[in-house]
Design a protein around this motif. Structure first.
Motif, PDB file in Angstrom:
ATOM      1  N   MET A   1       0.834  -1.194   0.000  1.00 31.43           N
ATOM      2  CA  MET A   1       0.000   0.000   0.000  1.00 31.43           C
ATOM      3  C   MET A   1       0.872   1.249   0.000  1.00 31.43           C
ATOM      4  SD  MET A   1      -1.360  -0.097   3.946  1.00 31.43           S
ATOM      5  CE  MET A   1      -2.188  -1.649   3.608  1.00 31.43           C
ATOM      6  N   ALA A   2       0.253   2.378  -0.317  1.00 26.47           N
ATOM      7  CA  ALA A   2       0.989   3.643  -0.366  1.00 26.47           C
ATOM      8  C   ALA A   2       1.289   4.131   1.048  1.00 26.47           C
ATOM      9  CB  ALA A   2       0.189   4.679  -1.130  1.00 26.47           C
ATOM     10  N   GLU A   3       2.402   4.841   1.174  1.00 24.05           N
ATOM     11  CA  GLU A   3       2.833   5.336   2.475  1.00 24.05           C
ATOM     12  C   GLU A   3       3.175   6.819   2.378  1.00 24.05           C
ATOM     13  OE1 GLU A   3       5.756   2.906   4.462  1.00 24.05           O
ATOM     14  OE2 GLU A   3       5.320   1.236   3.108  1.00 24.05           O
ATOM     15  N   LEU A   4       2.872   7.533   3.440  1.00 23.12           N
ATOM     16  CA  LEU A   4       3.156   8.961   3.541  1.00 23.12           C
ATOM     17  C   LEU A   4       3.801   9.226   4.890  1.00 23.12           C
ATOM     18  CD1 LEU A   4       2.686  11.704   2.007  1.00 23.12           C
ATOM     19  CD2 LEU A   4       0.735  12.031   3.529  1.00 23.12           C
ATOM     20  N   HIS A   5       5.035   9.769   4.836  1.00 25.17           N
ATOM     21  CA  HIS A   5       5.768  10.078   6.063  1.00 25.17           C
ATOM     22  C   HIS A   5       5.891  11.599   6.164  1.00 25.17           C
ATOM     23  CE1 HIS A   5       9.087   8.470   8.958  1.00 25.17           C
ATOM     24  NE2 HIS A   5       8.247   9.295   9.541  1.00 25.17           N
ATOM     25  N   ILE A   6       5.372  12.166   7.247  1.00 23.04           N
ATOM     26  CA  ILE A   6       5.357  13.613   7.466  1.00 23.04           C
ATOM     27  C   ILE A   6       6.327  13.930   8.600  1.00 23.04           C
ATOM     28  CG2 ILE A   6       3.907  15.620   7.967  1.00 23.04           C
ATOM     29  CD1 ILE A   6       1.498  13.883   7.151  1.00 23.04           C
ATOM     30  N   ILE A   7       7.386  14.658   8.260  1.00 23.82           N
ATOM     31  CA  ILE A   7       8.389  15.059   9.247  1.00 23.82           C
ATOM     32  C   ILE A   7       8.549  16.574   9.159  1.00 23.82           C
ATOM     33  CG2 ILE A   7      10.752  14.738  10.070  1.00 23.82           C
ATOM     34  CD1 ILE A   7      10.838  12.142   8.476  1.00 23.82           C
ATOM     35  N   GLY A   8       8.457  17.247  10.259  1.00 22.22           N
ATOM     36  CA  GLY A   8       8.609  18.703  10.201  1.00 22.22           C
ATOM     37  C   GLY A   8       8.434  19.346  11.556  1.00 22.22           C
ATOM     38  N   ARG A   9       7.961  20.584  11.525  1.00 19.12           N
ATOM     39  CA  ARG A   9       7.830  21.341  12.755  1.00 19.12           C
ATOM     40  C   ARG A   9       6.793  22.436  12.583  1.00 19.12           C
ATOM     41  NH1 ARG A   9      13.024  25.466  12.976  1.00 19.12           N
ATOM     42  NH2 ARG A   9      12.886  26.208  10.839  1.00 19.12           N
ATOM     43  N   ILE A  10       6.143  22.785  13.683  1.00 20.37           N
ATOM     44  CA  ILE A  10       5.319  23.989  13.750  1.00 20.37           C
ATOM     45  C   ILE A  10       6.272  25.104  14.175  1.00 20.37           C
ATOM     46  CG2 ILE A  10       3.339  25.083  14.836  1.00 20.37           C
ATOM     47  CD1 ILE A  10       2.134  22.371  15.267  1.00 20.37           C
ATOM     48  N   SER A  11       6.620  25.961  13.234  1.00 17.14           N
ATOM     49  CA  SER A  11       7.753  26.858  13.421  1.00 17.14           C
ATOM     50  C   SER A  11       7.428  28.051  14.311  1.00 17.14           C
ATOM     51  CB  SER A  11       8.265  27.331  12.059  1.00 17.14           C
ATOM     52  OG  SER A  11       9.324  28.252  12.219  1.00 17.14           O
ATOM     53  N   SER A  12       6.544  28.934  13.847  1.00 15.77           N
ATOM     54  CA  SER A  12       6.344  30.190  14.563  1.00 15.77           C
ATOM     55  C   SER A  12       4.983  30.762  14.206  1.00 15.77           C
ATOM     56  CB  SER A  12       7.447  31.195  14.211  1.00 15.77           C
ATOM     57  OG  SER A  12       7.469  31.436  12.815  1.00 15.77           O
ATOM     58  N   ALA A  13       4.670  31.910  14.784  1.00 16.66           N
ATOM     59  CA  ALA A  13       3.405  32.612  14.535  1.00 16.66           C
ATOM     60  C   ALA A  13       3.690  34.100  14.392  1.00 16.66           C
ATOM     61  CB  ALA A  13       2.412  32.371  15.672  1.00 16.66           C
ATOM     62  N   GLU A 160       6.670  24.006   8.619  1.00 16.82           N
ATOM     63  CA  GLU A 160       7.639  23.461   7.675  1.00 16.82           C
ATOM     64  C   GLU A 160       7.571  21.943   7.734  1.00 16.82           C
ATOM     65  OE1 GLU A 160      11.434  25.045   8.617  1.00 16.82           O
ATOM     66  OE2 GLU A 160      10.919  27.110   8.051  1.00 16.82           O
ATOM     67  N   LEU A 161       7.300  21.310   6.581  1.00 15.52           N
ATOM     68  CA  LEU A 161       7.115  19.863   6.525  1.00 15.52           C
ATOM     69  C   LEU A 161       7.997  19.253   5.451  1.00 15.52           C
ATOM     70  CD1 LEU A 161       3.216  19.589   6.767  1.00 15.52           C
ATOM     71  CD2 LEU A 161       4.872  19.394   8.614  1.00 15.52           C
ATOM     72  N   HIS A 162       8.625  18.124   5.786  1.00 15.26           N
ATOM     73  CA  HIS A 162       9.325  17.286   4.818  1.00 15.26           C
ATOM     74  C   HIS A 162       8.409  16.086   4.522  1.00 15.26           C
ATOM     75  CE1 HIS A 162      13.322  19.235   5.014  1.00 15.26           C
ATOM     76  NE2 HIS A 162      12.925  19.570   6.233  1.00 15.26           N
ATOM     77  N   ILE A 163       8.019  15.929   3.271  1.00 13.40           N
ATOM     78  CA  ILE A 163       7.104  14.863   2.865  1.00 13.40           C
ATOM     79  C   ILE A 163       7.887  13.778   2.142  1.00 13.40           C
ATOM     80  CG2 ILE A 163       5.023  14.287   1.576  1.00 13.40           C
ATOM     81  CD1 ILE A 163       4.535  16.078   3.975  1.00 13.40           C
ATOM     82  N   ILE A 164       7.741  12.536   2.603  1.00 12.76           N
ATOM     83  CA  ILE A 164       8.313  11.371   1.931  1.00 12.76           C
ATOM     84  C   ILE A 164       7.152  10.478   1.515  1.00 12.76           C
ATOM     85  CG2 ILE A 164       9.870   9.403   2.125  1.00 12.76           C
ATOM     86  CD1 ILE A 164      11.391  10.859   4.267  1.00 12.76           C
ATOM     87  N   ALA A 165       7.000  10.251   0.215  1.00 15.28           N
ATOM     88  CA  ALA A 165       5.892   9.469  -0.322  1.00 15.28           C
ATOM     89  C   ALA A 165       6.420   8.188  -0.945  1.00 15.28           C
ATOM     90  CB  ALA A 165       5.109  10.279  -1.351  1.00 15.28           C
ATOM     91  N   ARG A 166       5.622   7.132  -0.844  1.00 15.50           N
ATOM     92  CA  ARG A 166       6.017   5.857  -1.408  1.00 15.50           C
ATOM     93  C   ARG A 166       4.795   5.130  -1.963  1.00 15.50           C
ATOM     94  NH1 ARG A 166       8.192   0.453   1.722  1.00 15.50           N
ATOM     95  NH2 ARG A 166       9.028  -0.617  -0.098  1.00 15.50           N
ATOM     96  N   ASN A 167       4.939   4.614  -3.180  1.00 22.59           N
ATOM     97  CA  ASN A 167       3.948   3.746  -3.820  1.00 22.59           C
ATOM     98  C   ASN A 167       2.650   4.454  -4.157  1.00 22.59           C
ATOM     99  OD1 ASN A 167       5.733   1.659  -3.641  1.00 22.59           O
ATOM    100  ND2 ASN A 167       4.756   0.655  -1.902  1.00 22.59           N
ATOM    101  N   PHE A 168       2.629   5.773  -4.201  1.00 19.28           N
ATOM    102  CA  PHE A 168       1.398   6.462  -4.571  1.00 19.28           C
ATOM    103  C   PHE A 168       1.052   6.201  -6.030  1.00 19.28           C
ATOM    104  CE2 PHE A 168       1.629   8.696  -0.605  1.00 19.28           C
ATOM    105  CZ  PHE A 168       0.326   9.062  -0.346  1.00 19.28           C
ATOM    106  N   GLU A 169       2.080   6.169  -6.897  1.00 17.72           N
ATOM    107  CA  GLU A 169       1.805   5.937  -8.297  1.00 17.72           C
ATOM    108  C   GLU A 169       1.398   4.492  -8.556  1.00 17.72           C
ATOM    109  OE1 GLU A 169       5.893   4.659  -7.487  1.00 17.72           O
ATOM    110  OE2 GLU A 169       4.702   6.417  -6.981  1.00 17.72           O
ATOM    111  N   LYS A 170       1.763   3.585  -7.655  1.00 18.67           N
ATOM    112  CA  LYS A 170       1.466   2.168  -7.859  1.00 18.67           C
ATOM    113  C   LYS A 170       0.088   1.802  -7.343  1.00 18.67           C
ATOM    114  CE  LYS A 170       3.196  -2.408  -6.581  1.00 18.67           C
ATOM    115  NZ  LYS A 170       4.253  -3.158  -5.883  1.00 18.67           N
ATOM    116  N   TYR A 171      -0.241   2.271  -6.151  1.00 20.11           N
ATOM    117  CA  TYR A 171      -1.501   1.884  -5.536  1.00 20.11           C
ATOM    118  C   TYR A 171      -2.590   2.934  -5.701  1.00 20.11           C
ATOM    119  CZ  TYR A 171       1.132  -1.819  -3.297  1.00 20.11           C
ATOM    120  OH  TYR A 171       1.919  -2.913  -3.055  1.00 20.11           O
TER     121      TYR A 171
END
Length: 855
Positions: A1-13, A160-171
């Motif tokens: 199945m497809a996977e989504l990894h969200i890594i980041g931070r809530i920076s400021s206001a 600020e978010l770093h997005i890592i996606a896997r298998n979205f095009e496949k599934y």
């Protein structure tokens, strides 16, 4: 199945009226999304910055999802709270933002709001701090449920978010393609493939669309799609991870993972590189535009900037694409009865059409939560295989990108640079940081792509070769790949020609980049201390476009260390034909770009024949606005200063000190003068009034003249007075009237240009000095000691956006100038009794005529 990894931070206001803020956050996704690891909700700490009124949280986020659908993708719900003067924690506002599904780094500005009610609710909010809240904030993730709310805009939260996606095009979409192909005709299939290409912007669907358009019948197309699905299943499906992590795993430290080709150097002299226009990318062509925002260098061709007037046909041969090109593609064969696209993140224009003769209204896509399990488990092997399918794994070893050396092509933009090391051809690599700050990974240099980074060196021993220059200059750089062709490969005991394998020119700089020489410096380490080792490396690569590299200069910053330190790396490219006297890097074209330095100049006045002429003198050596910066020891750097960039709110601090043999007023005055020297760079010399300050800032990033109208004066709130008084009481020196900090307020606005421009103009800039205060120091009690007066100086910078929203002005009706002949009323000027009735009739006719004319 497809996977989504969200890594980041809530920076400021920012833009909140309150100062002491905290944020509660939570992720919300549909039932088709399952969380594998991480926390879906949390709360930041309470942050307060009374000076800049911009709380900084830097709160980490790490969530891992799996899914088999793109529907109801994750959203982030924010709830802002603040603490009032009585210590109560009160609700502030809500905010909802969509999580992007495309891999890479995303900077999101989440605009918040709060519900408002009638006038009684507003009074409670104003005087009692009782703000309306929703019973269930989770309903906010559905945008349709918010249409009935009456709200008021509040501040903005930066994420600020770093997005890592896997298998979205496949599934995700390949299953849809197969479903469409097996159940609908070819005509509808073409439509659906084009929509997938337009919405998802994936090259694999564009290729598939081209293949299906060219197939002869439905049978061949069925086979084509089945083959494509099988290929996707058997191939690696996490290529996005490699691109997302900025190639941090593409070149590992292990030598077995670095592609090497044994070369065949020979004494035969190679041919000189000739200009050949056949290597030019046919999609790259000259563009003519009044606004060229990618042209940021005067008298030099900017890479991939097709509208740059300094670029010619030869320069285009090294371009890989046109940076200023904006594709305008859309599909007019779909009808939309409502605006269901909330935000368009693609480079395509989606046009809303209606009342078409033929359009696609319905499709036969499978339901969102359709469950169809066709697994047939009969053996233990089938069971183990089914378990492994549901286990999310990351196969990092399969993601290594192995570049291939092409002996028939020239260097082109974004191509891998090659070197020769120990008779082997391998990519040009430099140390970089990975998942930690350690120097544990390598960066593969790309042709014409500048790069700058740092990593932490912890092994202070002689066996660490990266502490010494030999690790960075004991190789040769290949001038152009096609020169080192098969003639020079697989031949032993030969020497590579100098015009094919280029040696590096080394320069050794002691402590600072400005004091460099060719004298080789030998370093060593012992007992955890290192002397004359490399603390920084700079590569200056002079190139001639597709004709290859002319020369490479490497600069080493040499220093002594006794603990862990950050090793600096930088790579810059420069055209061989560059005229350094005329060349200058702009900060934007036409306006400033976020992250570019502020350009400054000095006002000059010429008086000739009693005529006063004012103009701005611009000096390239001191062309940017700078602030004092601290060294590693915390002292104010006497040589280097921090270059202020547009849109950067910062706070800098460093220390100044003087040594004196006796406490006196002169010691206090000397300390104040040294402080103002670091803060203002002697620009206040002989300035007695604020309007005499002669430092100006360019309003735009591409100033074209020294006319004073293109520049704005830096305004001072007052001129600091050197009325310093010193007193010595009980062995302590008291200095009064010291100024140790400044606050820069910079006002900017968006340019009134095309909406595609993200450029800004500086409206005004001012410097506010801190209030005078008293300081004291103790006198040293030892013999032959010197008294030291030390103080900290601080620089604040705040950018204020004063842009106003665009307004539509409707033109009024035209002005009609109606004239009548001079004898028009002659028949009515007699003494007849019908004069009044005739005039009344004419008035009615005129009124009716004018009414029909306007309406």
């Amino acid at each position: 199945m497809a996977e989504l990894h969200i890594i980041g931070r809530i920076s400021s206001a920012k833009d909140f009226t309150q100062t002491r803020l905290l944020c509660k956050w939570s992720f919300h996704a549909g039932s088709g999304w399952k969380i594998v690891d991480g926390c879906e909700e949390g709360q930041t700490q309470e942050s307060c910055d009374l000076y800049t009124n911009k709380p900084v949280w830097d709160h980490p986020i790490d969530v891992h999802y799996t899914t088999q659908t793109l529907q109801n993708s994750p959203k982030l719900l924010l709830q802002i709270f603040h603490r009032d003067t009585h210590g109560r924690v009160l609700f502030g506002s809500y905010g909802v933002c969509n999580i992007p599904l495309s891999p890479g780094l995303h900077s999101i500005k989440c605009h918040t709001w709060k519900p408002i009610g009638n006038w009684k609710d507003r009074l409670r909010d104003k005087f009692l701090g009782i703000t309306l809240q929703l019973k269930s904030p989770s309903v906010l993730v559905n945008s349709l449920d918010r249409f009935e709310l009456l709200t008021e805009s509040m501040g903005t939260v930066k994420i600020e978010l770093h997005i890592i996606a896997r298998n979205f095009e496949k599934y995700g979409c390949h299953v849809i393609i197969k479903h469409i192909e097996t159940k609908v005709n070819m005509f509808t299939t073409k439509f659906m493939l084009m929509v997938l290409y337009l919405i998802l912007n994936e090259s694999i669907y564009a290729k598939k669309l081209e293949e299906i358009f060219t197939c002869i019948n439905e049978t061949e197309c069925d086979e084509l799609i089945e083959k494509d699905i099988l290929e996707e299943t058997s191939s690696t499906t996490a290529e996005n991870i490699y691109n997302t992590t900025n190639n941090i795993i593409s070149s590992s430290m292990y030598p077995t993972q670095t592609p090497k080709i044994q070369i065949i150097p020979t004494t035969e002299m190679s041919h000189k590189i000739q200009f050949n226009n056949e290597f030019r990318n046919q999609s790259v062509y000259k563009m003519y535009s009044d606004i060229c925002k990618c042209d940021l260098t005067i008298s030099s061709c900017d890479i991939n900037c097709c509208c740059d007037k300094d670029c010619n046909s030869f320069h285009f041969t090294v371009f890989s694409y046109c940076e200023s090109h904006q594709p305008e593609l859309f599909d007019k064969r779909y009808c939309y009865n409502r605006n269901f696209i909330q935000r368009n993140n693609t480079p395509f224009i989606l046009e809303k059409l209606a009342n078409n003769l033929f359009c696609i209204l319905y499709d036969n896509l499978p339901p969102t939560y359709d469950i169809n399990n066709k697994l047939d488990i009969k053996t233990e092997k089938d069971l183990r295989k089914a378990i492994n399918l549901n286990r999310p794994t990351w196969k990092w070893e399969d993601q290594l990108h192995v570049p291939g050396y092409n002996t028939f092509s020239h260097y082109q933009d974004d191509g891998v640079m090659w070197i020769v090391y120990n008779n082997y051809i391998q990519p040009f690599e430099i140390l970089q940081s990975g998942f930690t700050s350690l120097c544990s990974f390598k960066k593969t240099l790309k042709y014409l792509h500048g790069w700058k980074d740092q990593c932490l060196q912890t092994e202070l021993i002689n066996t660490n070769k990266f502490l010494f220059p030999m690790a960075f200059n004991n190789f040769t750089v290949i001038v152009s790949p096609h020169l080192l062709n098969e003639t020079y490969i697989q031949v032993l005991d030969q020497v590579c020609p100098q015009n094919v394998c280029l040696s590096l020119t080394s320069y050794y700089c002691k402590h600072y980049w400005k004091t460099c020489s060719n004298n080789t410096v030998l370093g060593s380490c012992s007992n955890g201390k290192c002397y004359n080792i490399v603390t920084g490396v700079k590569y200056l690569i002079v190139h001639n476009g597709s004709m290859g590299i002319n020369n490479v200069d490497v600069y080493f910053n040499i220093g002594n260390v006794s603990r862990h330190f950050y090793q600096q790396f930088e790579v810059t490219y420069e055209w061989a034909e560059l005229d350094k006297e005329k060349s200058f890097f702009l900060s934007g074209n036409p306006g400033y770009i976020i992250g570019r330095p502020l350009i400054i100049g000095t006002l000059k006045i010429n008086k000739t024949n009693k005529v006063e002429t004012k103009y701005i003198s611009f000096n390239k050596t001191s062309s940017f606005l700078t602030l004092p910066i601290a060294t590693k020891a915390g002292e104010c750097n006497k040589i280097d200063r921090y270059t202020l960039t547009f849109g950067e709110d910062i706070k800098l601090k460093c220390s100044v000190f003087i040594q004196t043999n006796n406490f006196s007023t002169m010691s206090c005055i000397k300390l104040q003068n040294l402080t103002m020297h670091f803060l203002m760079k002697d620009s206040l010399f002989n300035v007695t009034q604020t309007d005499q300050y002669n430092i100006y800032v360019a309003k735009t990033g591409n100033f074209s003249s020294n006319d004073i109208t293109d520049w704005t004066q830096i305004l001072l709130d007052r001129i600091p007075q050197n009325v310093i008084v010193a007193q010595v009481v009980n062995g302590r020196l008291y200095c009064s009237g010291l100024i140790t900090s400044v606050h820069l307020n910079i006002l900017y606005s968006s340019l009134k240009k095309s909406e595609t421009l993200n450029n800004y103009i500086i409206v005004g800039i001012g410097i506010k000095f801190s209030a005078e205060f008293n300081m004291s120091w103790s006198k040293c009690l030892y013999e032959n000691c010197s008294d030291i007066l030390k103080t900290d100086i601080i620089s604040y910078v705040t950018f204020h956006d004063i842009s106003k929203p665009s307004k539509y002005y409707f033109a009024g009706g035209p002005n009609l100038d109606i004239t009548l002949p001079y004898d028009f009323f002659y028949p009515f000027l007699s003494s007849s009794t019908c004069i009044k009735s005739s005039i009344f009739l004419i008035s009615i006719i005129s009124t009716v005529a004018l009414h029909n004319l306007f309406y």
